[in-house]
Design a protein around this motif. Sequence first.
Motif, PDB file in Angstrom:
ATOM      1  N   GLU A  96       0.826  -1.209   0.000  1.00 16.79           N
ATOM      2  CA  GLU A  96       0.000   0.000   0.000  1.00 16.79           C
ATOM      3  C   GLU A  96       0.858   1.256   0.000  1.00 16.79           C
ATOM      4  OE1 GLU A  96      -4.119   1.479   2.104  1.00 16.79           O
ATOM      5  OE2 GLU A  96      -2.712   0.306   3.305  1.00 16.79           O
ATOM      6  N   GLU A 122      -6.876   2.682  -3.522  1.00 18.34           N
ATOM      7  CA  GLU A 122      -7.670   1.454  -3.388  1.00 18.34           C
ATOM      8  C   GLU A 122      -8.178   0.982  -4.754  1.00 18.34           C
ATOM      9  OE1 GLU A 122     -11.603  -0.245  -1.020  1.00 18.34           O
ATOM     10  OE2 GLU A 122     -10.390   1.356  -0.154  1.00 18.34           O
ATOM     11  N   MET A 125      -5.369  -0.698  -6.632  1.00 21.67           N
ATOM     12  CA  MET A 125      -5.066  -2.029  -6.106  1.00 21.67           C
ATOM     13  C   MET A 125      -6.146  -3.037  -6.481  1.00 21.67           C
ATOM     14  SD  MET A 125      -3.131  -1.485  -2.431  1.00 21.67           S
ATOM     15  CE  MET A 125      -4.448  -0.553  -1.655  1.00 21.67           C
ATOM     16  N   LYS A 134      -2.083  -5.680   0.345  1.00 22.39           N
ATOM     17  CA  LYS A 134      -1.703  -4.304   0.717  1.00 22.39           C
ATOM     18  C   LYS A 134      -0.838  -4.226   1.972  1.00 22.39           C
ATOM     19  CE  LYS A 134      -5.921  -3.037   3.282  1.00 22.39           C
ATOM     20  NZ  LYS A 134      -7.034  -2.061   3.333  1.00 22.39           N
TER      21      LYS A 134
END
Length: 265
Positions: A96, A122, A125, A134
């Motif tokens: 992350e 987000e 990902m 993450k």
Amino acid sequence: MELAMEGKQLVIGYGEKIIIPAMDVKIPKGKITSIIGPNGCGKSTLLKALARILPLQSGDIEIEGVKMSSLKTESIAKKLALLPQGPQAPEGLLVEELVAFGRYPYQKGFGKLSKEDHEHIERAMKATKVLDLKGRSVDTLSGGQRQRVWIAMALAQDTPIILLDEPTTYLDMAHQLEILELLKTLNEKEQKTIALVIHDLNLAARFSDHLIAMRSGTILYEGDVEHVMRKQVLADVFSLDAYIEEDPWSHKPTMVTYKLLHSKQ
């Protein structure tokens, strides 16, 4: 043909060593462009120049019709993202955290991530299917997972153009397909313009809309896959005698087998 980027009379090199003596190059908007050619022909050098990582010795690059030389670095970082060859993350960096670096061009003040930044991170990902990773350290991931994380970082940057230098190098066949299918999805669903350097000609043909074939710092051929992936082109660019057929799945030309032109076998 609408262009995302265009280079005019580019002279590119390192000091006094000129790699690309004079080149006009076009990157079509909303398409996947693969840059192919033998080792040392200037593919990566061209990509670095397009990303303004390597200064031009002369010539101009336009991005969406505007001269890149007139744009500030921050403005360029909002228009194009670059994934270099073999990127390295600091030891212990979490997935992350790495993806969050993609939001750097948008940060102000003390660099705190905004709600919008977190939403982009987000979303990136999720699109690259690394959300469940993450909290993992990047250096514990497999090669394919790491590449997806780096692409997530580029996607979080939220640019219309993504440049990638050999994104499938050192990956096995399954992971190469995984990465290229991801890029195809980003192109089709996110309308990203993608340009990449790639060595595998069949993968280039299968996943690209536009091919640029280089040799010795010069573009010998460019155009759609059917125009470039031909026997004479591969002879001129790679000195190969290639046997080409239509791929039954993609219906693109594919190289079934090949030999060196000087081979007696």
